[in-house]
Design an enzyme around this catalytic site. Structure first.
Site, PDB file in Angstrom:
ATOM      1  N   HIS A 165       0.814  -1.214   0.000  1.00  0.00           N
ATOM      2  CA  HIS A 165       0.000   0.000   0.000  1.00  0.00           C
ATOM      3  C   HIS A 165       0.849   1.266   0.000  1.00  0.00           C
ATOM      4  CE1 HIS A 165      -3.761   1.976   0.056  1.00  0.00           C
ATOM      5  NE2 HIS A 165      -4.431   1.051   0.714  1.00  0.00           N
ATOM      6  N   ASP A 216      -2.122   2.623  -4.320  1.00  0.00           N
ATOM      7  CA  ASP A 216      -3.400   2.796  -3.643  1.00  0.00           C
ATOM      8  C   ASP A 216      -4.351   1.698  -4.125  1.00  0.00           C
ATOM      9  OD1 ASP A 216      -2.591   5.068  -2.249  1.00  0.00           O
ATOM     10  OD2 ASP A 216      -3.102   6.378  -3.948  1.00  0.00           O
TER      11      ASP A 216
END
Length: 363
Positions: A333, A337
């Protein structure tokens, strides 16, 4: 004559130790430059290590079956001229007792408990003395069955402990595999090389799935090196198809088969296990519907392919039985995204469901 100490080299990414399989030289023998010294088993392969010097073997640090950490002394040489290479101060030697097989940590425990390891009967593999054997000899508790850690299991655990610190998320999609099954059957290959070829195509449009995090930048790889998770008797091994984006499906299939055979035979080379930029796990090979794969070192994405079987899908408003599978995409992450990962996975699903786009992949 000068003394030179050769330490256990780094034989691959994430490897912290190697186990001596057998010595190919003896103390006192003269050796030439690049003469084979020892066979060492790492987490992923059995590697033959050549001599970095020409000279006489003064000492061999370790016996068959012992684990030696990377950077710890392996061989001491007497060579003509040159400076003496000092032994690392952090390394403690536990010389082997004749006829006794035990790892350095077990020898250290025996010393701490005041046990003469030469009198202990080993119950481990090939008569190796284990920690439980030493504790039993000292009168300590042994109320568990101890399963000795192999180099592969140690490396897997170490990698998992490092990777768990990464904020990783898994997203899922169901893919209708009708077109994929027809196409791969025509080619005479398994679904895996077709999926790898499709993933390489998607990585060209979504470079962040083929990137990695660094302290001051995201590093997007210019080529696609696909790490394949391979199940072996010794544990999970990730072998690398190098420059997968340049290979057609047939060559991807051949290379995948070669790597799987080498992994199970313990004959992978250091080049076979290093440099993955993205990873694929075929969890469907053992019947798993889906999984949440963990990232491989140096990557930002691992794709897992679940088992392909008949499922009820809604097609044009009708419930029909189609061959289908679940794709699981775990991503870093910090690098991607959720929306970016989702778009890449959607493009992959669309490609795998399209007969026209599948046939556009390099054969």
């Amino acid at each position: 004559m000068a003394e030179r100490v050769f330490t256990m080299p780094d034989l691959g990414e994430g490897l912290e130790e190697g186990r001596i399989v057998r010595w190919l030289v003896a103390e006192g023998a003269r050796v030439e430059l690049n003469q084979p010294l020892v066979e060492v088993e790492t987490a992923k392969a059995v590697v033959e290590i050549p001599s970095p010097f020409a000279g006489r073997i003064q000492a061999l640090h370790g016996s068959d079956g012992e684990d030696v950490f990377v950077g710890s002394p392996l061989v001491t040489f007497e060579v003509e001229g040159g400076l003496v290479a000092p032994i690392a101060e952090s390394w403690t030697s536990y010389p082997p007792t004749p006829q006794v097989s035990a790892t350095p940590p077990v020898r250290k425990l025996a010393k701490e408990l005041g046990v003469d390891i030469g009198t202990v009967r080993g119950t481990g593999r090939d008569g190796r003395v284990t920690e439980d054997d030493v504790r039993s000899a000292s009168g300590g508790p042994a109320d568990v069955t101890r399963i000795e850690l192999t180099p592969v299991r140690r490396a897997i655990a170490a990698n998992l402990e490092r990777q768990v610190t990464i904020p990783q998320v898994t997203t899922f999609r169901t893919v209708d595999c009708s077109a994929l099954q027809t196409f791969r059957t025509e080619l005479g290959v398994s679904p895996l090389p077709v999926v790898v070829a499709a993933l390489c195509r998607v990585a060209n449009d979504h470079p962040l799935i083929n990137a990695r995090w660094s302290a001051d930048a995201i590093l997007a790889a210019n080529g696609v090196n696909v790490g394949l998770a391979i199940d072996t008797e010794k544990g999970l091994i990730v072998a690398v198809v190098r420059d997968a984006h340049t290979l057609g499906i047939a060559k991807l299939a051949t290379e995948s088969t070669r790597l799987a055979g080498a992994a199970r035979a313990g004959s992978l080379t250091p080049d076979d296990i290093a440099g993955a930029t993205i990873a694929v796990s075929n969890t469907g090979s053992y019947g798993s519907e889906a999984g949440t794969p963990i990232l491989s070192p140096g990557t930002s994405v691992t794709l897992a392919i679940g088992v392909i079987r008949e499922r009820a899908l809604v097609i044009d408003g009708q419930v029909v039985a189609r061959p289908a599978a679940t794709l699981s995409l775990t991503f870093d992450h910090r690098v991607l995204d959720g929306a970016a990962a989702g778009r890449a996975l959607t493009q992959l699903v669309d490609l795998l469901q399209s007969d026209e786009r599948l046939r556009d992949l390099p054969r």
